[in-house]
Design a protein around this motif. Structure first.
Motif, short mmCIF file in Angstrom:
data_model
loop_
_atom_site.label_atom_id
_atom_site.label_comp_id
_atom_site.label_asym_id
_atom_site.label_seq_id
_atom_site.Cartn_x
_atom_site.Cartn_y
_atom_site.Cartn_z
N VAL A 132 5.43 1.78 -7.42
CA VAL A 132 5.30 2.71 -6.31
C VAL A 132 3.85 2.87 -5.86
N GLU A 133 2.89 2.53 -6.72
CA GLU A 133 1.49 2.65 -6.34
C GLU A 133 1.16 1.76 -5.15
N TYR A 134 1.84 0.63 -5.03
CA TYR A 134 1.64 -0.26 -3.89
C TYR A 134 1.98 0.48 -2.59
N VAL A 135 3.09 1.18 -2.59
CA VAL A 135 3.51 1.93 -1.41
C VAL A 135 2.54 3.09 -1.14
N LYS A 136 2.11 3.75 -2.17
CA LYS A 136 1.18 4.88 -2.00
C LYS A 136 -0.11 4.42 -1.32
N ARG A 137 -0.62 3.27 -1.70
CA ARG A 137 -1.84 2.76 -1.08
C ARG A 137 -1.59 2.34 0.37
N MET A 138 -0.39 1.83 0.67
CA MET A 138 -0.06 1.54 2.07
C MET A 138 -0.05 2.81 2.90
N GLY B 15 -3.64 7.57 11.42
CA GLY B 15 -3.74 9.01 11.61
C GLY B 15 -2.43 9.75 11.45
N LEU B 16 -2.34 10.91 12.08
CA LEU B 16 -1.17 11.77 11.97
C LEU B 16 -0.44 11.85 13.31
N LYS B 17 0.85 12.08 13.24
CA LYS B 17 1.64 12.31 14.45
C LYS B 17 1.46 13.76 14.90
N LYS B 18 2.05 14.08 16.03
CA LYS B 18 1.94 15.44 16.57
C LYS B 18 2.54 16.48 15.63
N ASP B 19 3.55 16.05 14.85
CA ASP B 19 4.19 16.98 13.93
C ASP B 19 3.44 17.11 12.61
N GLY B 20 2.29 16.45 12.50
CA GLY B 20 1.47 16.55 11.30
C GLY B 20 1.81 15.54 10.22
N LYS B 21 2.83 14.72 10.44
CA LYS B 21 3.21 13.71 9.45
C LYS B 21 2.39 12.44 9.65
N ILE B 22 2.23 11.69 8.58
CA ILE B 22 1.45 10.45 8.64
C ILE B 22 2.16 9.45 9.55
N ASP B 23 1.38 8.80 10.40
CA ASP B 23 1.93 7.80 11.33
C ASP B 23 2.09 6.48 10.56
N LEU B 24 3.20 6.34 9.90
CA LEU B 24 3.46 5.17 9.07
C LEU B 24 3.79 3.96 9.94
N CYS B 25 3.53 2.77 9.39
CA CYS B 25 3.86 1.53 10.12
C CYS B 25 5.09 0.86 9.51
N PHE B 26 5.94 1.64 8.88
CA PHE B 26 7.23 1.15 8.37
C PHE B 26 8.19 2.33 8.33
N ASP B 27 9.47 2.03 8.46
CA ASP B 27 10.49 3.07 8.48
C ASP B 27 11.29 3.12 7.19
N VAL B 28 11.22 2.05 6.40
CA VAL B 28 12.01 1.95 5.17
C VAL B 28 11.13 1.41 4.05
N ILE B 29 11.14 2.06 2.89
CA ILE B 29 10.50 1.55 1.68
C ILE B 29 11.43 0.53 1.04
N ASN B 30 10.86 -0.53 0.50
CA ASN B 30 11.68 -1.63 -0.01
C ASN B 30 11.04 -2.24 -1.24
N TYR B 31 11.79 -2.31 -2.32
CA TYR B 31 11.28 -2.96 -3.52
C TYR B 31 12.36 -3.82 -4.15
N HIS B 32 11.93 -4.81 -4.92
CA HIS B 32 12.84 -5.71 -5.63
C HIS B 32 12.75 -5.44 -7.12
N MET B 33 13.89 -5.48 -7.78
CA MET B 33 13.88 -5.44 -9.24
C MET B 33 15.15 -6.08 -9.75
#
Length: 522
Positions: free
Chosen positions: A262-268, A277-295
């Protein structure tokens, strides 16, 4: 008084020896849903595959093969980027007139039959690979030109442009400037807004350390790629770049990371906070909508968890999968932004040489154990709050009778013309309770989960082990319930074995095994 007490004690002893049982007690505790989010159990049973899985050797759409694909609720399509952009800035999606596969046809069929398609745009095209010195060229290079700045979104403009073209064609937005469409054969009347696809994934396993530094991306470098792919780095890369630029309703799935850390995602996320930056609602403006990992559920997790080598796959409940899934779900809660969590690759192999292999257990073959473990893996992730799951993969990579060191060579869930036991189980379960959602758990060993749909409930029981262990369990279906239906999985068939039984005032005594069983009140 003492004499009366002794008589009661004597009666109890007599009852014990003659098999009389005390009345079982009901807890009286009202169970409530464990979480608000309801994920349908069928969403736990997608599959990975390729375009040729839909066609015969002459590029004719193969109905028999497609009927096998319809076993699964989702199809993660490994799409090599060069197949839709054979040369820079020149796109094509329908190869059929010249002899080839038609992506339009594949996606239209899946859309019509409600199979969720996740297009995974992977493999760097040769026109980028060829910018590297010959000794450095390989198909898994990061998608930037040689010596480009690795953590700059502008370096990833080309994959951002590809994301725009895909979203323009297969998304739902029909209000797009057709001059931006780069499909030469459709210049007069470009195809847009087909509405066949909702989910796009940018690259596969961007942290691929085993391929060397020209292929392995840091979280910050991959976040820069996603920012270009997502919305053209917030529009800074110009027109015609980014998935959201073409269709804001499209969902961008981050490439599944090979190390489930999960540290990989945290750094992203930190990169996004700093650079987007942040959106108008104060949330982080992420460049992905879904977290995805393989195991993959084996004991080869030395890079992240403790190393306990058996050199094979293990039952999902005996690995660190529960703990690792928890690190992702806990982080999403901590972040305070509702982000779905997917796992787009997991599964088991059946080759005797694979470190991913399922093993024969008791009277069960390796293929039947593979079926048990795959089904239990889907149930486990539903229990843990993962939103979608895709198994690796539809067909074997290797031909029958061949053998290589590839641990994924015989991971297929179907053969050439029929389902294997794992696909049988998925077919049977999704038809029994595909629209049911996880509700709560009333026992951990044996596992007894409750699923619900509208006003109905289904109980799922299994022993979370890999030793052919069996446990007796008394299931309480509720006072006044006189009958129950027991469903048992049936490898080699499209149908479960079904048996209606009487209860003892709602109580049902069951022998639970490592193969899940299903019970509902009549």
């Amino acid at each position: 008084m003492k004499r009366i007490c002794l008589l009661f004690q004597l009666a109890g002893v007599i009852a014990f020896f003659y098999g009389c049982k005390p009345e079982p007690e009901r807890t009286g505790v009202e169970l409530k849903p464990l979480r608000e989010k309801q994920v349908k159990i069928k969403d736990m049973f997608g599959v990975n595959g390729f375009e040729w899985d839909f066609y015969d050797d002459h590029y004719n759409f193969d109905t028999a093969k497609y009927n096998l694909i319809k076993t699964f609720s989702g199809f993660r399509h490994f799409l090599d980027w060069e197949r839709i952009e054979p040369s820079k800035g020149v796109f094509r999606f329908n190869h059929k007139p010249e002899g080839g596969w038609s992506y339009d046809e594949i996606y239209q069929k899946c859309h019509k039959d409600s199979i969720t398609v996740l297009m995974d745009l992977q493999i760097t095209p040769s026109w980028i690979v060829n910018t590297y010195p010959e000794a450095k060229r390989q198909r898994d290079l990061m998608p930037i030109e040689y010596k480009a700045v690795r953590d700059a979104p502008a370096s990833y403009k080309e994959i951002g442009r590809a994301g725009f073209q895909i979203a323009a064609r297969y998304g739902r937005n029909r209000n797009i400037d057709k001059k931006l469409i780069l499909v030469p054969k459709e210049t007069a009347d470009p195809v847009i807004g087909l509405g066949y696809i909702k989910y796009l994934e940018s690259s596969n396993e961007p942290d691929k350390w085993w391929k060397g530094k020209d292929s392995e991306q840091s979280p910050e470098e991959y976040a820069a790629q996603l920012s270009a792919f997502y919305d053209g780095d917030k529009g800074r890369l110009g027109k015609g770049v980014g998935v959201k630029t073409a269709d804001p309703s499209m969902v961008v799935v981050m490439g599944g990371i090979a190390k489930p850390n999960v540290e990989y995602v945290k750094r992203m996320v930190e990169w996004c906070k700093k650079h987007r930056g942040l959106k108008k609602d104060g949330k982080i403006d992420l460049c992905f909508d879904v977290i995805n990992y393989h195991m993959y559920s084996n004991d080869y997790t030395g890079w992240f968890a403790s190393f306990r080598s058996k050199g094979r796959g293990v039952a999902p409940e005996t690995n660190d999968m529960t703990k690792i899934a928890g690190t992702f779900t806990d982080y999403v809660k901590e972040l305070g932004q509702e982000i779905p969590i997917w796992s787009t690759e997991t599964g088991y192999d059946v080759s005797e040489k694979s470190i991913q292999r399922a093993i024969p257990i008791g009277s069960k073959s390796a293929e039947v154990t593979q079926a048990d473990w795959i089904l239990r893996l889907g149930l486990l992730y539903a229990r843990l709050g993962i939103d979608k799951l895709f198994f690796y993969q539809l067909y074997d990579n290797n031909d029958p009778g061949t053998e290589t060191s590839n641990p994924f060579g015989f991971s297929g869930l179907v053969s050439k013309n029929k389902r294997r036991p794992a696909a049988d189980y998925i077919y049977q379960v999704t038809r029994l309770m595909g629209n049911y959602s996880y509700y709560n758990t009333i026992s951990k060993d044996p596992v007894v989960d409750i699923y619900s749909y509208q006003n109905k409930k289904m109980y799922v029981l299994l022993v979370p082990d890999e030793t052919d262990r069996k446990e007796n369990y008394q299931l309480d279906l509720g006072a006044g319930i006189k009958k129950a239906v027991i469903y048992k999985l049936n490898p080699g068939s499209s149908s479960m074995n079904v048996k209606e039984v009487a209860t003892e005032d709602g109580f049902l005594n069951l022998e639970v095994t490592e193969t899940p069983m299903f019970v509902e009140a009549k």
